[in-house]
Structure formats: structure tokens, C-alpha cells
Design a protein around this motif. Sequence first.
Motif, short mmCIF file in Angstrom:
data_model
loop_
_atom_site.label_atom_id
_atom_site.label_comp_id
_atom_site.label_asym_id
_atom_site.label_seq_id
_atom_site.Cartn_x
_atom_site.Cartn_y
_atom_site.Cartn_z
N UNK A 442 0.73 -1.19 -0.04
CA UNK A 442 0.00 0.13 0.02
C UNK A 442 1.06 1.30 -0.11
N UNK A 443 2.04 1.13 0.60
CA UNK A 443 2.78 2.48 0.79
C UNK A 443 3.50 2.71 -0.65
N UNK A 444 3.83 1.64 -1.26
CA UNK A 444 4.35 1.71 -2.64
C UNK A 444 3.41 2.13 -3.59
N UNK A 445 2.07 1.91 -3.48
CA UNK A 445 1.12 2.50 -4.15
C UNK A 445 0.69 4.21 -3.97
N UNK A 446 0.87 4.22 -2.59
CA UNK A 446 0.62 5.75 -2.35
C UNK A 446 2.13 6.45 -3.05
N UNK A 447 3.09 6.16 -2.96
CA UNK A 447 4.12 6.76 -3.46
C UNK A 447 4.01 6.97 -4.96
N UNK A 448 3.52 5.90 -5.44
CA UNK A 448 3.48 6.00 -6.95
C UNK A 448 2.34 6.89 -7.25
N UNK A 449 1.28 6.91 -6.67
CA UNK A 449 0.21 7.83 -7.06
C UNK A 449 0.65 9.33 -6.65
N UNK A 450 1.40 9.57 -5.44
CA UNK A 450 2.02 11.02 -5.24
C UNK A 450 2.87 11.32 -6.59
N UNK A 471 13.09 9.74 2.13
CA UNK A 471 12.34 10.88 1.90
C UNK A 471 10.66 10.40 1.63
N UNK A 472 10.27 9.22 2.16
CA UNK A 472 8.96 8.83 2.13
C UNK A 472 8.50 8.89 3.60
N UNK A 473 7.52 9.58 4.10
CA UNK A 473 7.07 9.68 5.41
C UNK A 473 5.60 9.12 5.66
N UNK A 478 -0.07 5.13 8.72
CA UNK A 478 0.77 4.48 8.06
C UNK A 478 0.36 4.80 6.37
N UNK A 479 -0.21 5.89 5.96
CA UNK A 479 -0.13 6.31 4.84
C UNK A 479 1.02 7.06 4.27
N UNK A 480 1.48 6.80 3.30
CA UNK A 480 2.81 7.37 2.76
C UNK A 480 2.66 8.71 2.00
N UNK A 481 3.57 9.50 2.40
CA UNK A 481 3.58 10.78 1.75
C UNK A 481 4.90 11.07 1.21
N UNK A 482 5.12 11.64 -0.07
CA UNK A 482 6.40 12.18 -0.35
C UNK A 482 6.80 13.29 -0.10
N UNK A 483 8.03 13.54 0.64
CA UNK A 483 8.33 14.81 0.75
C UNK A 483 10.02 15.19 0.42
N UNK A 608 1.52 2.93 -12.14
CA UNK A 608 0.67 2.87 -11.13
C UNK A 608 -0.53 1.96 -11.56
N UNK A 609 -0.97 2.03 -13.00
CA UNK A 609 -1.80 0.90 -13.42
C UNK A 609 -1.55 -0.32 -13.20
N UNK A 610 -0.37 -0.68 -13.26
CA UNK A 610 0.22 -2.27 -13.15
C UNK A 610 0.01 -2.49 -11.60
N UNK A 611 0.36 -1.44 -10.78
CA UNK A 611 0.25 -1.81 -9.26
C UNK A 611 -1.22 -1.76 -8.87
N UNK A 612 -2.10 -1.08 -9.25
CA UNK A 612 -3.39 -1.12 -9.08
C UNK A 612 -4.18 -2.31 -9.80
N UNK A 613 -3.41 -2.94 -10.77
CA UNK A 613 -4.10 -4.14 -11.17
C UNK A 613 -5.05 -3.62 -12.58
N UNK A 614 -4.97 -2.49 -13.09
CA UNK A 614 -5.58 -1.87 -14.21
C UNK A 614 -4.83 -2.39 -15.30
N UNK A 615 -3.81 -2.73 -15.52
CA UNK A 615 -2.97 -3.12 -16.56
C UNK A 615 -2.00 -4.35 -16.17
#
Length: 650
Positions: A442-450, A471-473, A478-483, A608-615
Motif C-alpha cells: 500500500x505504501x508503494x501504491x501511495x508513493x506511486x500515486x503521489x 524521503x517517504x514519510x 501509515x499512509x505514505x507521503x512523499x516529501x 501505477x496502472x500495473x500496481x493497481x491491477x488495471x494493466x
Amino acid sequence: MSVCILAILVLHAWLPAQAQTSFRFNKFNASTLYQVEHSSIRSGAICLTNQSQHVSGRVLYPQSVRMKDSNSTNTSSSFSTTFVFAMVPYSSDPSRSSGQGMAFLITPSKSPVEESSTQYLGLFNASNIGKAENHLFAIEFDTILNVDVQDKNDNHVGVDLNDLKSEEPETAGYWIGNRFHELDLKGGQNIQAWIDYDHTQQQLNVTIVEAGSLRPQKPLISLKNMTLSNIFEEEMYVGFSASTGTVVADHCVLAWSFSTDGSAPELDVSHLPSLIKRKKSNSRLIAGVTTALVLLLVLLVAAAIFSWKRNNYRNAKEDWETEYWPHSFDYKDLNIATKGFRDDQVLGSGGFGRVYKGVLPANGQEVAVKSIFRESTEGMKEFIAEISTLGRLQHRNLVQVRGYCRRGAKLFIVYDYMPNGSLEKMIFKKTESVLPWAQRYRILRDVCAGLEYLHEGWEKRVVHRDIKSSNILLDSELNAKLGDFGLARLYEHTENPQTTRVMGTLGYIAPELVHTGKAAPSADVFSFGVLMLEVACGRRPVDSSLDASQMVMEEWVKDLHAKGRLMHAPDPNLGGEYDDDEMEKVLKLGLLCCNPQPEARPSIRQVLQIIEGEASLPNLVPYEMSGGISSSFTSTGESFASTSKSLEGR
């Protein structure tokens, strides 16, 4: 008979004493040392290089030094040395005034290295670097970033054993208590260094500070279990080596002492000259300018005192402040929030400043306050970049800036406090609990979305340039935020990135940046690929404690994939508790993003599409070249370029 035995014992005790070496030079003359290549004597200092490009220089103590017991192959001598050196720039532009650096060395031969490369500080050439038969020990004071030898940065100190891949390199500087002060090696000032090796304790300490200052109690580098018996031969030579590249500088030693019998003799540094070049000026002009400056200084001091008395905490806003970020905090409030910026409020520190935890007195909100050192222009650039970039970005997976404060030379950014710290600490800290795989995914998905928002979703394209786990906070859930947008660059979506200096962190830097320096989105994709492998494998991108085949994580995972053993890569701390399909997807997607060819990498939107299963992920097949595993992968069937078109349309 007893007399003979006594004589033998006396002779045995006398011989090692004669093998000890101790000397001290508070200044040098032409007959002091053995000079090689381009070295010369100037103003009592011995300079290893001159104003020429691509030259090396070396100076050695003329007599050999006993560095190993002749009766034992496993016992090397202890030694201690201290010296004062300066790297004096010829250019006023600090980016073009470093040369290559210099080194203290212990070598078995007086002769210079044949066809030595200035890239290697004059210590090695392309054919012998890294070979055990060199028997060379060196402490490098390096002023360039050479990714080929995994340099830490362009201002570091390292321990070199037959190679320029240093043991535990550290940024040049010194410790006072718990605070680290960076020292610019190429600043031209006199710097004193101490190098002490205790063979009985197998410990090596290296310490530096500005000449004339007290020796810091805490060394810059302290290596334990350091055995030099396989490096040292019985007789060795001690001295210094330096080189220049396309830019030039004087690399000079002003004083030196050495001993294999206890601590090196103390140096008298009180009368050493400063070698920094100064332009000649007319004496009358100097007097006139000095008088004018004194008067101006008096007026400025008076004005400053008057201004300070009127308002101790307010500063007039500059144009860029109003343009980039309208909300500012009073320094007084931040001072209260951080309890006077006390050390026990520090959350972390970096190359430009420290981050403090604070509680705003007005509303009790927890915040993080980033302090920027304004002594360097880079600190101001980082401050402006972070304010101008992050202050205008709004996304749930980006750290939210609350405002800023500027008080004279003190600069601060205020942003949301992240109670769970960084992803790096969450993965690598030694605790009983392990960050579970579902949370990591989920953290990887959050970072990729940001990151997708930065590249594709905002009015301009933002290239972060420093994607890494520190640099990932993580917030309270435990929601990831890029800083940390200090290195970020903004472009129009149709604009071609301009060439800049190579920036980023070793292990995460895309290979093309070494040659082009262009901060393109594909370089962020490469860094994110390394991050995916790091999260999946529970390994740092570069681990010098491992052997060469496993040291670079990315190459290690590629090798496992080539051998059909990719699923040997997951973090063993997970205990096998992960979704096999997700783990395989992350590992393969990480390898795809780490393709050395930028055009062969997917865009971050496709990732992001691959991580979320859309591709679906293209089928990757490793191939071999020149008898070894290539650092690139190809997809079977259609090329990834054509596959990417279908992904973009989803």
C-alpha cells in the motif's frame, strides 16, 4: 653463559627501537622530502600539483618505514600522523575549483604509478586499481563525485585499501558534542588531519578540523577490526598524492609529523601561512576602500540595531516570498513550538539543516519545522525550491506544507508532522515488529500515486530528483507521503529538461544522469524502481558489507531473475508471509523501471496502472551479453514501447 644471554636480550630489545620512525616538519624546504612528478615548494609548503590540467604529484618521506615485524607475517605496526593541508582554488567559481582531491598514502614503492590516472588521485591506473598486489593504504580527501567507485558525495573522506572504493566514507567535517559541522575540503582554508592506527586494538581513527582549532574528541571515521597486515609489507614509504582534472587547484601540505612509536609529535600551526590567492591592490586604494567600508559598517550596525529594537521578530517580505507562498509564521511562535529549537526536539538532519518537532502555541497542532542553513547558496536554493514547489502542490500522498518563516539568516519550512517517521526507519530499524507486506504494498501504491501527480496531474511537470526511502514519510495510519522537494525541478509538460549537475543519492541515481545530468521524469521512474526493490527485499540499494556480487541490490536481483530464482529475493524478515503474485509483480516491475535505457522504462502512470491491477505487466526475459548478465531486460512478444500504448489507453 649468563653474560651472553644478557647481551642477546639487550640486542633484541635494541633492534626494534632502531626500527621505529618519528619525524616532524613545521615547514618544508627543497631537501626535506622525495618529490615526484609535478610537486614543488612554495612559501614553506610543499604543493603536489600546479596550474596544469590532468597532472598528478606525489611527495614521500625519503627513508622507508618499518611497517611490519620482520619475524611475523601477521603483525603490522601501529602508526600515528598529523598534517595540515589546503586545497587552494584557482577559480572564483567553486564548482570549477576542486581539482580531483588528495590523499595520505603508505606505499611499498618510491616510483610513481605508470600511466597513473588523475581520476584515481594519482594512486592507481586503469589496470591495477583494486588489485591486492598494490599493497597500498590511503586516506582520501576527495572533492569529486565518482559513481564508478561509489563515492558518497563530492566532499568526503574515505579509507582506501588497494582501491578507491572507500571503507565507510564520510562527508568531510567534524563533531562538537552531538552536532556535526561540515567542512569544505576545496574551500582553500588550512585543515588539520589526524590518522591513528592501533594494531593491537585493530582500530583506525581519522579526524579533521580547521587548523588552529582543538582536536575533536569524536573522530570523523572510526573503523574497528581493521587489519592491515595483508596490506603492509615490511618496508613502506609514507607521503601524499594528488591530481587535477579539467579544473585545477593547488594541493599543498604545510606541516607534517609521523610516528610508529606512540602519538605523532604535535605541530606548531600558529604561524602557518594562508595559501588562498588574493589579488594585488594599490595601497592607497586599499586605504580609501577600508575607510569607506568602516563608515558604511558603522551606519549598517546603527541601522540594524534600530531595526532590531523596533521589531525583534518581524522581517520585511521579499518579492519571491509573496509570489511563492503567502502564509508565514512568526519566528516567536516557532521558537515556542520547538522549545527554543532544543536538541531533544530534533527529528533528523540532512545536508542543509535539521528538522524539529513542534507544537504550535495557537492551536496545539503538531508540526515539523525544517531549518535551512543559509551559510551556503545551496541552502537558499533548496529553501526557495521547496517553498515554490511543495507550497503549491495539493495531493494526499505529498507532505503538506503549512507555511514558512524567514528571520534574517534563519530560514524555516513548516509542514505536517508525520508521527511514524520515514519508510527507511520503518523497514530497517531493529524492532520485534516487522512492517507487513500488505502495508508495504500500500505504501508503494501511495508513493506511486503521489509521483504520478507530480509527473502528470499538476499544471506543470515536477521532477523530484531524490526519490528514496528516507524521503517517504508515514502518518499515524501509515499512509505514505512523499516529501523533501529541495532538489525538485519544474517544467512545462512540453518542455525538454535542461542539463544540470548530477543530483540525488547514490544507489538511486539513474545511469544516464552521470552523462547528461538531465532531470527527466524517467530518472524518477528509475529511482522508484530501486525503491520497489528495496521495500520488497528489505535491503539497502548499496551495501558495502556484502561481497561484490551482492553489493548493489539492483544487480543482485537481476542476477537472481536471470537464474530463475527471483523469489529468493524477498525480505527474509517477512517470514514468507506475503502474496506471491504481488511480490513477483513488484520485483519484476522494479527491474523494468531500473532498465538502463530511459526510453525502455514505463511512465509512472503505467507503473501505477500495473500496481493497481488495471494493466498487466509485460513478460520480462533476461538476456546475457559477453558472458555475463546484462543490466537490461526485454519483453517477449511485442516490445514494451508498443505495450505502453495500450497501457496509456486504459
